[in-house]
Motif scaffolding. Sequence first.
Motif, mmCIF file in Angstrom:
data_model
loop_
_atom_site.group_PDB
_atom_site.id
_atom_site.type_symbol
_atom_site.label_atom_id
_atom_site.label_comp_id
_atom_site.label_asym_id
_atom_site.label_seq_id
_atom_site.Cartn_x
_atom_site.Cartn_y
_atom_site.Cartn_z
ATOM 1 N N ASN A 65 20.873 65.450 -0.375
ATOM 2 C CA ASN A 65 20.637 66.803 -0.892
ATOM 3 C C ASN A 65 19.543 66.797 -1.965
ATOM 4 O O ASN A 65 18.699 67.699 -2.020
ATOM 5 C CB ASN A 65 21.927 67.388 -1.459
ATOM 6 N N ALA A 66 19.570 65.762 -2.824
ATOM 7 C CA ALA A 66 18.553 65.678 -3.874
ATOM 8 C C ALA A 66 17.161 65.474 -3.275
ATOM 9 O O ALA A 66 16.180 66.085 -3.701
ATOM 10 C CB ALA A 66 18.886 64.542 -4.846
ATOM 11 N N ALA A 68 16.216 66.311 -0.198
ATOM 12 C CA ALA A 68 15.822 67.533 0.504
ATOM 13 C C ALA A 68 15.315 68.588 -0.485
ATOM 14 O O ALA A 68 14.293 69.249 -0.244
ATOM 15 C CB ALA A 68 17.004 68.072 1.296
ATOM 16 N N HIS A 69 16.029 68.734 -1.604
ATOM 17 C CA HIS A 69 15.589 69.707 -2.605
ATOM 18 C C HIS A 69 14.232 69.313 -3.184
ATOM 19 O O HIS A 69 13.365 70.169 -3.410
ATOM 20 C CB HIS A 69 16.636 69.799 -3.708
ATOM 21 N N PHE A 70 14.040 68.025 -3.407
ATOM 22 C CA PHE A 70 12.777 67.563 -3.956
ATOM 23 C C PHE A 70 11.621 67.830 -2.990
ATOM 24 O O PHE A 70 10.533 68.269 -3.390
ATOM 25 C CB PHE A 70 12.882 66.055 -4.250
ATOM 26 N N GLN A 72 11.534 70.161 -0.629
ATOM 27 C CA GLN A 72 11.308 71.602 -0.575
ATOM 28 C C GLN A 72 10.526 72.091 -1.794
ATOM 29 O O GLN A 72 9.534 72.820 -1.671
ATOM 30 C CB GLN A 72 12.657 72.330 -0.482
ATOM 31 N N TRP A 73 10.972 71.719 -2.959
ATOM 32 C CA TRP A 73 10.332 72.203 -4.186
ATOM 33 C C TRP A 73 8.889 71.719 -4.279
ATOM 34 O O TRP A 73 7.995 72.454 -4.670
ATOM 35 C CB TRP A 73 11.124 71.742 -5.395
ATOM 36 N N THR A 111 17.236 58.424 -6.746
ATOM 37 C CA THR A 111 17.687 58.451 -5.350
ATOM 38 C C THR A 111 17.582 57.103 -4.669
ATOM 39 O O THR A 111 18.170 56.899 -3.618
ATOM 40 C CB THR A 111 16.879 59.489 -4.551
ATOM 41 N N SER A 161 16.494 70.688 8.230
ATOM 42 C CA SER A 161 17.623 69.769 8.124
ATOM 43 C C SER A 161 17.131 68.361 8.373
ATOM 44 O O SER A 161 16.004 68.138 8.801
ATOM 45 C CB SER A 161 18.713 70.137 9.142
ATOM 46 N N TYR A 175 13.237 64.118 6.740
ATOM 47 C CA TYR A 175 13.297 65.522 6.344
ATOM 48 C C TYR A 175 11.875 65.988 6.096
ATOM 49 O O TYR A 175 11.191 65.494 5.214
ATOM 50 C CB TYR A 175 14.146 65.663 5.074
#
Length: 566
Positions: A65-66, A68-70, A72-73, A111, A161, A175
Amino acid sequence: MKNLEKRRAYTVVQILRKTLWSAIPVVIIFVIISSFSFLEIRKQNNLAVENAVNIYQTELEGKLNAVAHFVQWTVVHDPILDSFSLDNSIGIFRQAGNDLRLRVSDMQYSTGSEFMYFFYWDQGNIFMNASELKVSYKTYKAIRKRVIMDTVKIIGAEGFSWNTCVVDGVPYLYYQITYNHRTFVAFVAAEDIVAPLSKTNLGRYGNIKLQNLNDESFYETAESPRGFLSYYYNKLYFPGEKSGLPFTLVIDSDMLGSYGKIFLLQFLVFLTALALSVIMGGYILATYKRVILPIKIFSSNLSKMDSISDTASLSLDLTDSKIQELNQINDQFKSLIHEITRLKINIYEAELDQNKFRILFLQQQIKPHFYLNCLTTIDSMLSLGDVSAAQKMLQFTSKYFRYLFQADKDFVPLSSEIAHAEDYLDIQMMRLSDDIEYTCDIDEKDFDVLIPPLLVISFVENIIKYAEPNEDSLKISITGKDYMRNGEDYLEISIRDNGQGFPSEVIEKIRNGEYLTIDGARIGITNCIRRLKLLYNDDFEFRLENMENGGGVVILGIPKNTAEQS
């Protein structure tokens, strides 16, 4: 006498028979207890595996999740990627790439370094790794091809995803997001994903399998148990929907796990002890006084050898003379100790001579290295007609040889080494017509510390040869700092520059205790390390590091009581 012998034989048989009959109920009870123990061990082993997997899934979910968020951001909001525009130059692209790698490096602290990051800008056809590569160049090209192909597919997609793929025969989770012609993707090998579970004891034929959400297997650590083994191994399922992971985990685990060998050993030990206790009981009792007791006395006397000197051990009696063989061993052991003592003295003296020869050889190997540089420079100056500079160089050469003639000892004062290095830098500034900013920050009380000759100058010359400053002028600084190590006083000498730093392979070899190549490249560093080992054994510190703001640093830690040792 015959009646007495029969009575004794009959008594032993009778005791043995009673022992065997009493062993039957003990065996039955043991089998029942073992059955319950088997079921409980199986239950506890499955519970241990489940707990380990639950912890693993929770931790891995947080990492994914971390990441993926990284991703995306970064691709949507990070201003670094705004530098990749058709209006900017290659230099701006290169700087932006370096800034992106620094950001990814900070992310990897939380991570893990197993995640690899790649960036692709389709307008400029730029593809680069945003993290340290952990794959071959062939695999890197295959990943590049995969990312570029998927960039077209995911444009306009509403959701993102983690997906699975096989690149160059290796399964990966990745991802990937594309925004405004910029694609950012994170790759992690399936092998690295299951690595934390590898420490879990699943048995000799245990297996960990990863299945995607379509129940298709894309990675497994081994082949699943077949035949009879399939009944002995539990198959545990951990669906990805429940854990929040993009895959289902299937584990084949030994029923008994870590306790299996203990259980089997417990059973064998019981049967063996039951059988041997009857047979060996009488034998041990009969032979204790005749064999075991004299050996115990011999062993006890032998253990005293650790607390007495070698001379005294020659006259030590190791046995009480009750067994002839032990008396012979006693005499031979005395002769052996005497011979070992003589050989140790001879070997020690030979090693001292060898070490002195090797130290002198390494010093002589360094001396021509500087001398030839001086002669080449003088020849160049005279060819150009610069007589004044050549005279100054000749003065330095004379000082240099004067210092060499005084440097045949193992150690010289630090002040002499610093002065020699400063003379060298003055000549280099004159020869290269470039300014060299030099500083020295060492406490005056440390100038009397003895160090090996030609040590500092070797690293200063290495800077002059290899350092490429990222500023207008080359900066060199030598600093000293006192510290304690193992209760002893040490002096740390640091030699810094503002060049490009040391290559990663050089730093890695030094950390692993390997020597650098001696075929002409960095021979000074190699010889210095060898001299330090010969003079200090392992009682010194040597490190090569690259500073965060650029430049390299050589760190030497040497004991300050060298004079007493020498």
